[in-house]
Scaffold this motif. Structure first.
Motif, mmCIF file in Angstrom:
data_model
loop_
_atom_site.group_PDB
_atom_site.id
_atom_site.type_symbol
_atom_site.label_atom_id
_atom_site.label_comp_id
_atom_site.label_asym_id
_atom_site.label_seq_id
_atom_site.Cartn_x
_atom_site.Cartn_y
_atom_site.Cartn_z
ATOM 1 N N TYR A 36 0.820 -1.227 0.000
ATOM 2 C CA TYR A 36 0.000 0.000 0.000
ATOM 3 C C TYR A 36 0.850 1.272 0.000
ATOM 4 C CZ TYR A 36 -3.334 -3.574 1.264
ATOM 5 O OH TYR A 36 -4.079 -4.722 1.265
ATOM 6 N N GLY A 37 1.910 1.287 0.811
ATOM 7 C CA GLY A 37 2.745 2.495 0.913
ATOM 8 C C GLY A 37 3.423 2.805 -0.416
ATOM 9 N N ILE A 38 3.961 1.754 -1.039
ATOM 10 C CA ILE A 38 4.590 1.916 -2.355
ATOM 11 C C ILE A 38 3.596 1.515 -3.447
ATOM 12 C CG2 ILE A 38 6.409 0.883 -3.822
ATOM 13 C CD1 ILE A 38 8.300 1.315 -1.443
ATOM 14 N N GLY A 149 17.203 0.951 -1.254
ATOM 15 C CA GLY A 149 15.934 1.670 -1.086
ATOM 16 C C GLY A 149 15.008 1.479 -2.279
ATOM 17 N N GLY A 150 15.600 1.374 -3.451
ATOM 18 C CA GLY A 150 14.787 1.236 -4.665
ATOM 19 C C GLY A 150 14.356 -0.191 -4.950
ATOM 20 N N GLU A 151 14.823 -1.161 -4.131
ATOM 21 C CA GLU A 151 14.560 -2.577 -4.455
ATOM 22 C C GLU A 151 13.081 -2.894 -4.714
ATOM 23 O OE1 GLU A 151 15.598 -5.578 -1.514
ATOM 24 O OE2 GLU A 151 15.959 -7.041 -3.107
ATOM 25 N N ASP A 198 18.280 9.329 -5.722
ATOM 26 C CA ASP A 198 17.946 10.053 -4.510
ATOM 27 C C ASP A 198 16.421 9.992 -4.455
ATOM 28 O OD1 ASP A 198 17.336 11.913 -2.588
ATOM 29 O OD2 ASP A 198 18.923 13.314 -3.175
ATOM 30 N N GLY A 199 15.907 8.955 -3.789
ATOM 31 C CA GLY A 199 14.485 8.602 -3.872
ATOM 32 C C GLY A 199 13.531 9.753 -3.597
ATOM 33 N N LYS A 200 13.746 10.422 -2.456
ATOM 34 C CA LYS A 200 12.815 11.500 -2.079
ATOM 35 C C LYS A 200 12.895 12.646 -3.090
ATOM 36 C CE LYS A 200 11.228 9.744 1.802
ATOM 37 N NZ LYS A 200 11.358 8.351 1.482
HETATM 38 N N1 COA Z 1 1.971 0.470 5.886
HETATM 39 C C1 COA Z 1 1.516 1.285 4.906
HETATM 40 N N2 COA Z 1 2.268 2.293 4.352
HETATM 41 C C2 COA Z 1 3.527 2.431 4.805
HETATM 42 C C3 COA Z 1 4.070 1.604 5.800
HETATM 43 C C4 COA Z 1 3.230 0.574 6.375
HETATM 44 N N3 COA Z 1 3.670 -0.241 7.303
HETATM 45 N N4 COA Z 1 5.340 1.974 6.035
HETATM 46 C C5 COA Z 1 5.607 3.009 5.193
HETATM 47 N N5 COA Z 1 4.501 3.294 4.456
HETATM 48 C C6 COA Z 1 4.352 4.313 3.429
HETATM 49 C C7 COA Z 1 4.993 5.631 3.782
HETATM 50 O O1 COA Z 1 4.137 6.407 4.613
HETATM 51 C C8 COA Z 1 5.202 6.256 2.406
HETATM 52 O O2 COA Z 1 3.991 6.779 1.934
HETATM 53 P P1 COA Z 1 3.959 8.245 1.257
HETATM 54 O O3 COA Z 1 4.967 8.215 0.123
HETATM 55 O O4 COA Z 1 2.574 8.394 0.784
HETATM 56 O O5 COA Z 1 4.359 9.190 2.318
HETATM 57 C C9 COA Z 1 5.529 5.031 1.542
HETATM 58 O O6 COA Z 1 5.081 3.891 2.274
HETATM 59 C C10 COA Z 1 7.002 4.870 1.253
HETATM 60 O O7 COA Z 1 7.686 4.930 2.462
HETATM 61 P P2 COA Z 1 9.092 5.664 2.584
HETATM 62 O O8 COA Z 1 9.589 5.513 3.968
HETATM 63 O O9 COA Z 1 8.977 7.034 2.005
HETATM 64 O O10 COA Z 1 9.901 4.721 1.596
HETATM 65 P P3 COA Z 1 11.405 4.640 1.229
HETATM 66 O O11 COA Z 1 12.252 5.561 2.004
HETATM 67 O O12 COA Z 1 11.699 3.193 1.302
HETATM 68 O O13 COA Z 1 11.438 5.136 -0.307
HETATM 69 C C11 COA Z 1 11.019 5.221 -2.647
HETATM 70 C C12 COA Z 1 10.452 4.843 -1.278
HETATM 71 C C13 COA Z 1 9.912 5.031 -3.682
HETATM 72 C C14 COA Z 1 11.490 6.663 -2.653
HETATM 73 C C15 COA Z 1 12.206 4.255 -2.990
HETATM 74 O O14 COA Z 1 11.715 2.961 -3.124
HETATM 75 C C16 COA Z 1 12.969 4.644 -4.223
HETATM 76 O O15 COA Z 1 13.947 5.377 -4.142
HETATM 77 N N6 COA Z 1 12.571 4.150 -5.426
HETATM 78 C C17 COA Z 1 13.221 4.454 -6.687
HETATM 79 C C18 COA Z 1 12.995 5.884 -7.149
HETATM 80 C C19 COA Z 1 11.711 6.141 -7.834
HETATM 81 O O16 COA Z 1 11.035 5.254 -8.300
HETATM 82 N N7 COA Z 1 11.382 7.417 -7.956
HETATM 83 C C20 COA Z 1 10.166 7.848 -8.606
HETATM 84 C C21 COA Z 1 10.294 9.083 -9.400
HETATM 85 S S1 COA Z 1 10.937 8.784 -11.011
#
Ligand code: COA
Length: 391
Positions: A36-38, A149-151, A198-200
């Protein structure tokens, strides 16, 4: 004015996937974060035999007739998972599918954006040569590596689109808005097997680019969100597109918002189980919306947001064509997804961390396990030359 656009389209994802609950448990993460989060349920994984060429060939093979192969005079291969610095991946596809020889073939790169540039080039080309056809291939393997982080946002697959005059599925409008800014939100240096991200920041850059192109489009063409039946977005993971919808929420009334939500849900059915396919992700979402969503009226306008890190974005519009549902391969796609095999995590990790290695003579034999009968596959390297075969 003549209509130009997508006449046929299809996608391919390899026959193996990773289950996101199993991955979460192995990484000590609450599965709900991934689900759900991702917003990902399964992640398509490409075993060695399915490189970008094989995946694109399999996608295109589903839609091309002998007549199409005679009419195609341009093949555009969009990817950020290139297998050669010099030779376009499309040259192998051109050969494997017997496309007539008097065609031009080229590879395009700008992270996840480049298939959209392919569409724009095809639009101009088809205006000048209305009887020709252009094949656009978007094929990628998204790899961030084990325990990164991107896995959970990896994936593998290809989308093939045949563009022509008098399209059966979606006519593309000529007005669009583009935006470019040199940033480092996501990139993959030539020496690296895995992407850096840089994910965020990439999330912020994506949304910032959406605002830039949408504002520009509105300024130039006097549009508003309610002009569109649906809005579809680049979907690196399904939550990202939801964030994009939210970004436009204060411009929507309740009816528009409910409509967009409903269509967004149908537009991520495939992405939820395939994962990130970079250049093809927006078009996989479009295909999902067209095949899995309720039928929309001919003439409905669909807003499309394309984003490629680094960064280039474009907002453009497609117009639904009468009878479009008949031109799609819904059942074939559903069957392909149903017939996949779940990879054990050890097997997935082996595939991910084991790039094809060649011996001193420049040869590599490839295993053909985890393949489907009838598929085109990457079969090996002989004196540094890649070769492919049909199973
Ligand atoms: N239940 C439900 N949701 C949950 C949760 C749980 N137990 N734990 C975390 N979440 C939610 C968070 O609240 C967050 O939601 P939000 O984005 O709506 O705020 C989401 O899950 C992701 O959590 P976060 O801690 O931000 O994840 P992360 O630090 O692992 O990073 C990405 C997520 C997507 C940034 C990372 O996977 C990444 O870098 N991916 C590759 C880059 C990418 O695809 N970028 C997109 C633009 S091109």
């Amino acid at each position: 004015m003549m209509k130009i656009g997508i006449d046929k389209m299809s996608f391919f994802t390899p026959p193996t996937y990773v289950d996101m609950v199993e991955l979460a448990e192995a990484r000590g993460v609450d599965p709900n974060k991934y689900l759900y989060g991702i917003g990902q349920g399964k992640m398509g994984i490409a075993a060695e035999a399915y490189d970008i060429v094989a995946m694109a060939t399999n996608a295109a093979n589903k839609i091309l007739t002998a007549e199409d192969k005679e009419q195609i005079d341009m093949v555009i291969f969009a990817t950020e998972s290139g297998v050669d610095h010099s030779k376009s991946a499309g040259t192998w596809v051109h050969d494997l599918l017997d496309i007539q020889p008097y065609a031009r073939v080229v590879e395009f790169k700008q992270a996840c954006y480049s298939a959209t540039a392919g569409i724009q080039l095809a639009m101009g080309h088809l205006t000048m040569h209305p009887d020709s056809k252009v094949l656009i291939l978007a094929s990628d393997i998204a790899k961030y590596g084990v325990n990164t982080g991107g896995e959970p946002t990896q994936g593998a697959g290809a989308v093939a689109m045949l563009l022509s005059g008098d399209p059966s599925i979606l006519a593309i409008e000529t007005n669009s808005a583009t935006y470019t800014k040199d940033i480092d939100d996501f990139w993959r240096p030539t020496y690296s097997e895995f992407a850096y991200v840089d994910g965020k920041y990439s999330n912020e850059a994506y949304l910032g680019t959406l605002n830039s192109v949408w504002d520009r489009y509105k300024d130039q063409f006097g549009a508003q969100v309610s002009d569109f039946e649906a809005m579809l977005f680049h979907v690196p993971y399904t939550k990202m597109g939801r964030k994009a919808l939210l970004e436009l929420a204060d411009e929507m009334d309740e009816t528009t918002s409910e409509r967009f939500e409903k269509y967004y849900d149908s537009g991520i059915v495939y992405n939820y189980v395939v994962g990130n396919i970079y250049t093809g992700s927006l078009y996989l979402s479009l295909l999902s919306f067209l095949e899995q969503g309720d039928e929309v009226a001919a003439g409905s306008r669909i807003g499309l947001f394309s984003y490629g890190s680094g960064a280039v974005g474009e907002f453009f519009v497609g117009e639904i064509q009468a009878g479009y549902k008949d031109a799609l391969l819904k059942e074939d796609h559903e069957k392909m997804l149903e017939n996949r095999i779940k990879f054990a995590l050890e097997e997935y990790e082996r595939v991910l961390s084991n790039p094809v290695s060649i011996d001193e003579e420049g040869n590599a034999a490839l295993e053909t396990k985890h393949t489907n009968a009838g598929d085109f596959i990457f079969a090996g390297i002989n004196e540094h030359k890649r070769f492919y075969k049909k199973l």
